[in-house]
Design an enzyme around this catalytic site. Structure first.
Site, short mmCIF file in Angstrom:
data_model
loop_
_atom_site.label_atom_id
_atom_site.label_comp_id
_atom_site.label_asym_id
_atom_site.label_seq_id
_atom_site.Cartn_x
_atom_site.Cartn_y
_atom_site.Cartn_z
N LYS A 100 -1.94 -1.88 -3.36
CA LYS A 100 -2.90 -2.83 -2.78
C LYS A 100 -4.05 -3.16 -3.73
CE LYS A 100 -2.08 -2.48 2.14
NZ LYS A 100 -1.14 -1.33 2.32
N GLU A 122 -9.88 -7.29 7.76
CA GLU A 122 -9.54 -6.34 8.80
C GLU A 122 -8.73 -5.23 8.15
OE1 GLU A 122 -7.71 -8.94 8.16
OE2 GLU A 122 -5.74 -7.99 7.96
N SER A 389 5.67 2.22 -3.46
CA SER A 389 4.43 1.46 -3.29
C SER A 389 3.18 2.31 -3.19
CB SER A 389 4.55 0.56 -2.06
OG SER A 389 4.90 1.32 -0.92
#
Ligand code: PLP
Length: 430
Positions: A100, A122, A389
């Site tokens: 991310k 959010e 990931s």
């Protein structure tokens, strides 16, 4: 569009000017936000051709995040799987422990370039919130994170991380007090002031240009991995596997291989407690075309178009929609979409930890679980590249409490390699 951010990968010139990938994508927004999204799009267009922006992003990727992340040949896992060789793209080794950070750095740099003072978003489990708070701290912007009250209580360590990093965590008490309400609250706040702040979306979802932008910022995963496979493994992989929540880590690794017609691509969705139970978040497997959070895609929805409650053991995969480019790649058959259950993910979580000394995130464990199955099917001599990931430190307590090793019993996945597997995890067959 090819640009300097996505390193000129073949994007098939998608999305088109209106933000569509085939019939999917677009921007379904209240009027006030239409103009704002056009500004974001124009700013992105500009920076994606600007060598000084690219140089800044590159420096951060290398010296802050720690890129390139390595590709690693998981030899012991490959032996246990009993077929193709499994390679891991180690996004878990990035600063903050997942992929991310790749798009958060890009988004916050863009915000800075646009003269914004604050980034807002959010977060569900808090992973996107932490990555965004990290990038905001680094680049000196304020950061407001909207989070359902229930998640604030459940995800205390991530709430603390965001606060330590200087972000404001706003607990959302309306509705079901979870992710969907956090999205609504963040959108409301954005509508009130779209000038000084910018909404940073956490995956390849939302209105155009976000699915394109986030994909481009994540494309570095595939660009690196494609080269690394050639130099380290001696050839391109036969298959690439990634988990799909919103779909950003998957688009990041798939993008570089879309032109390689001999490379099969597999996205793995969470089947939760089983597709037949309704307790899952397998949007492509079970969804229908609809509009959610400002874009058109496959959506898990009821007959009135309301998003259905979704569930996965991995909170990062727990989303009733999926990025529009995934719906498109599914519709043209370029990417295969498969599923893995909670149990299969936990099995892979333990297997990778015990056989390779790598504790994967439960999200990534879905990809590992499917790769083990696929390895058997493809057979010896083939190569599978898995996008790992993120790291699993955040999941350890949960797994130990709910899936203790003493009660562990492998299901389908590793059955043939069961004895081998047990040797490694130190158990006995009884
Ligand atoms: C958030 C997250 C995901 C799911 O997001 P995508 O946009 O589908 O990539 C997967 N893995 C990890 C480790 C995450 O934190």
């Amino acid at each position: 569009m090819k640009n300097l951010v996505n390193n000129g990968i073949n994007t098939e010139n998608l999305p088109n000017a209106a933000g569509y990938f085939g019939e999917f994508g677009g921007a379904y927004l209240p009027e006030e936000l239409e103009k704002v999204m056009k500004e974001v799009e124009a700013a992105y267009e500009e920076i994606s051709k600007d060598p000084s922006f690219i140089a800044e992003l590159k420096e951060l990727n290398e010296h802050y995040t720690g890129r390139p992340s390595p590709v690693y040949h998981a030899k012991r896992l490959s032996i246990a799987a009993g077929g193709a060789e499994i390679y891991l793209k180690r996004e878990d080794l990035n600063h903050t422990g997942a992929h991310k950070i790749n798009h958060c750095l890009g988004e916050v740099l863009l915000a800075k370039h646009m003269g914004k003072k604050k980034v807002i978003a959010e977060t569900g489990a808090g992973q996107h919130g932490v990555a965004l708070a990290t990038a905001a701290a680094l680049l000196g912007l304020e950061c407001d994170i909207y989070m359902g009250e229930i998640d604030v209580r459940k995800e205390a360590p991530n709430v603390s991380r965001m606060k330590v990093l200087g972000a404001k965590v706003i607990s959302v008490t309306q509705g079901t007090k979870s992710l969907k309400d956090a999205v609504d609250a963040a959108f409301e706040a954005y509508l009130k002031d779209p000038v000084t702040q910018i909404y940073c979306i956490g995956s390849v979802v939302g209105p155009h240009p976000f699915p394109m932008m986030v994909r481009d910022f994540q494309a570095i995963i595939g660009m690196e991995a494609r080269e690394q496979m050639q130099s380290y493994a001696g050839s391109l992989p036969d298959a690439v596997v990634a988990c799909v929540g919103g779909g950003s880590n998957a688009m990041g690794i798939f993008s570089a291989f879309l032109d390689d017609k001999d490379v099969e691509l597999y996205g793995v969705e969470p089947a939760g407690k089983g597709l037949e139970t309704g307790k899952h978040a397998a949007t492509i497997a079970k969804g229908t075309v609809g509009i959610l959070h400002g874009f058109k895609s496959l959506v898990l929805q009821d007959k009135d178009g309301e998003p259905l409650p979704v569930y996965s053991i991995a909170s990062g995969l727990d989303y009733p929609g999926v990025g529009p480019q995934h719906s498109y790649l599914h519709s043209i058959g370029r990417v295969h979409y498969e599923t893995a259950t909670d149990r299969e993910a936990v099995e892979a979580f333990y297997a990778l930890s015990r056989m390779e000394g790598i504790i994967p995130a439960l999200e990534s464990s879905h990809a590992v679980a499917y790769a083990v199955k696929l390895a058997k099917k493809l057979g010896k001599g083939k190569k599978i590249l898995v996008n790992l990931s993120g790291r699993g430190d955040k999941d350890i307590d949960f797994v130990m409490e709910h899936y203790p090793l003493e009660e562990y019993e492998p299901e389908e996945n590793l059955k043939d390699g069961y004895d081998e597997f047990l040797k490694h995890i130190g158990g006995e067959k009884n």
